[in-house]
Design a protein around this motif. Structure first.
Motif, PDB file in Angstrom:
ATOM      1  N   LEU A 304       0.815  -1.093   0.324  1.00 61.90           N
ATOM      2  CA  LEU A 304       0.226   0.501  -0.278  1.00 61.90           C
ATOM      3  C   LEU A 304       0.586   1.238  -0.332  1.00 61.90           C
ATOM      4  O   LEU A 304       0.399   2.191   0.558  1.00 61.90           O
ATOM      5  CB  LEU A 304      -1.095  -0.020   1.426  1.00 61.90           C
ATOM      6  CG  LEU A 304      -2.326  -1.757   1.037  1.00 61.90           C
ATOM      7  CD1 LEU A 304      -2.752  -1.222   2.556  1.00 61.90           C
ATOM      8  CD2 LEU A 304      -2.850  -1.146  -0.017  1.00 61.90           C
ATOM      9  N   LYS A 310      -2.531   0.204  -4.276  1.00 61.10           N
ATOM     10  CA  LYS A 310      -3.414  -0.262  -4.158  1.00 61.10           C
ATOM     11  C   LYS A 310      -3.857  -0.819  -5.562  1.00 61.10           C
ATOM     12  O   LYS A 310      -5.267  -1.171  -4.982  1.00 61.10           O
ATOM     13  CB  LYS A 310      -4.068   1.356  -3.564  1.00 61.10           C
ATOM     14  CG  LYS A 310      -3.650   2.141  -2.525  1.00 61.10           C
ATOM     15  CD  LYS A 310      -4.046   2.990  -2.222  1.00 61.10           C
ATOM     16  CE  LYS A 310      -3.639   3.783  -0.969  1.00 61.10           C
ATOM     17  NZ  LYS A 310      -3.938   5.164  -0.921  1.00 61.10           N
ATOM     18  N   THR A 316      -0.993 -10.568  -0.025  1.00 60.24           N
ATOM     19  CA  THR A 316      -0.127  -9.423   0.490  1.00 60.24           C
ATOM     20  C   THR A 316       0.532 -10.250   1.827  1.00 60.24           C
ATOM     21  O   THR A 316       0.386 -11.356   2.802  1.00 60.24           O
ATOM     22  CB  THR A 316      -0.897  -8.113   1.213  1.00 60.24           C
ATOM     23  OG1 THR A 316      -2.095  -8.749   1.690  1.00 60.24           O
ATOM     24  CG2 THR A 316      -1.779  -7.745  -0.052  1.00 60.24           C
TER      25      THR A 316
END
Ligand code: FAD
Ligand code: FES
Length: 366
Positions: A304, A310, A316
């Protein structure tokens, strides 16, 4: 108080003078004469003047021992069995040797100086390591600090390697040639070429040299080295985990395995920090279409950081979390890991929880 300081100063001074004297006398005055190096009980014998390291004496005689740190005594890759004539184990070796190894006569070839006739044992595969000359055929920038460099072999024109092995590049350093390990990223079936994936280490001798190469430049290297061994049992899944330039052996293994066993289950994980550190994702997506049991998972640990990130829809967090998520418990697997030490340690813990044992887990930390 003043007397105490004076005493410490005098002792330190005497110690320093003695150390310098010892170094000078070792370098310029010691004369060990001609010594004999016997390999594998007389199968190879050569003579040279004593006083050099065993690693260098072997190198001069075209016997190439793995030496990933270039002889600094820090990698522990240059282990050889010394039967006699190696002298006492040095403090610079003890950190890299287990008690059992010391008992068995294992030594670091870069630390042992040959001062008398010496007898050693080397495995056959080390004796088959060769020196190669190659020419840069193409270069591709993969990220801001990682390049893919392709070399066409000149002499010998072919290399045989096991998936996941590495070579040692000879790079010009200040006043001497330095040797550094780089994993082969080209698959085993491409025998006339070698591909490397090299991250630029700021101030680093070999990585700066490799990043400065241009098409047509010639390089020298030795190899192949390394103990990654794939199981021939096609029912055993292959788990590959790479971080950064640790992608190199992972890519070699993925392509080599799928070409030989198209139906074999291969899971490839790649850990990166941001989208700027991603490379090869498109080509692996193509590979997924071609081989139905191949799956690729990229995980970003810092997704991020900016607007572009984004949009990231993949995994992640650190890559070991993805391994935990996608790897079934109890599945018969072999794992090959390459990347920074914390990544290797975290992934190894997850693999053990999933039922893999030490002999199923191969890794190179860099
Ligand atoms: C088995 C094996 C396989 C490897 N495969 C690859 C590969 O495929 N691709 C690749 O790019 N590298 C790989 N490496 C790492 C490579 O061998 C070199 O260590 C690296 O390129 C740095 O060498 P250098 O000569 O540029 O730096 P050096 O001149 O050795 O070091 C310069 C400075 O950088 C520091 N430094 C050294 N290495 C690193 C590092 N990795 N990160 C941060 N700082 C560092 C040193 O402490 C020193 O201060 C591998 C290492 C091993 C052991
Ligand atoms: S070459 Fe690295 S420890 Fe000897």
């Amino acid at each position: 108080m003043v007397t105490a300081f004076l005493a410490v100063g005098v002792t330190t001074g005497v110690f320093l003078v003695l150390s310098v004297w010892l170094l000078i006398s070792e370098k310029y005055l010691a004369n060990y004469g001609s010594v004999k190096v016997d390999i594998n009980q007389g199968s190879t014998i050569f003579e040279r003047t004593g006083g050099v390291t065993l690693l260098n004496a072997l190198y001069e005689n075209k016997i190439f021992i793995p030496s990933a740190c270039g002889g600094k005594g820090s990698c522990g890759y240059c282990k050889v069995k010394v039967v006699s004539g190696g002298g006492p184990i040095l403090p610079t070796e003890t950190g890299s040797l287990t008690r059992a190894e010391m008992k068995a006569g294992i030594r670091l070839a870069c630390q042992v100086k040959i001062k008398e006739d010496i007898s050693i044992v080397l495995p056959e595969e080390i004796l088959s390591v060769k020196q190669f000359r190659a020419r840069v055929s193409s270069i591709l920038s993969l990220t801001y600090d990682i390049k893919e460099i392709n070399f066409a072999l000149i002499d010998p024109v072919e290399i045989e390697h096991h998936p996941g092995q590495y070579i040692q590049v000879e790079a010009p350093g200040p006043g001497e040639i330095v040797h550094r390990a780089y994993s082969i990223s080209s698959p085993t079936y491409e025998k006339n070429k070698i591909q490397l994936i090299v991250r630029l280490v700021p101030g680093g001798i070999a990585s700066t040299y490799l990043h400065g190469l241009k098409e047509g430049d010639e390089v020298a290297f030795t190899g192949p080295y390394g103990e990654f061994r794939l199981s021939e049992d096609i029912n055993r899944n292959i788990v590959l985990v790479g971080g950064g330039c640790g992608m190199a052996p992972v890519k070699d293994i993925a392509y080599s395995v799928l070409e030989k066993w198209p139906a074999r289950k291969v899971l490839l994980f790649f850990g990166a920090r941001t989208t700027k550190d991603i490379f090869y994702l498109d080509q692996y997506r193509e590979l997924e279409k071609k081989y139905q049991n191949f799956k690729v998972i990229y995980a970003l640990s810092d997704p991020l950081a900016d607007e572009e990130q984004k949009k990231w829809t993949g995994e992640t967090g650190f890559v070991h979390l993805s391994v935990d998520k996608y790897l079934d418990k109890g599945a018969q697997s072999q794992a090959f890991l390459c990347g920074p030490p914390p990544m290797i340690e975290a992934v190894t813990d997850v693999l053990k929880e999933k039922g893999l044992v030490n002999v199923d887990i191969f890794y190179d930390k860099f």
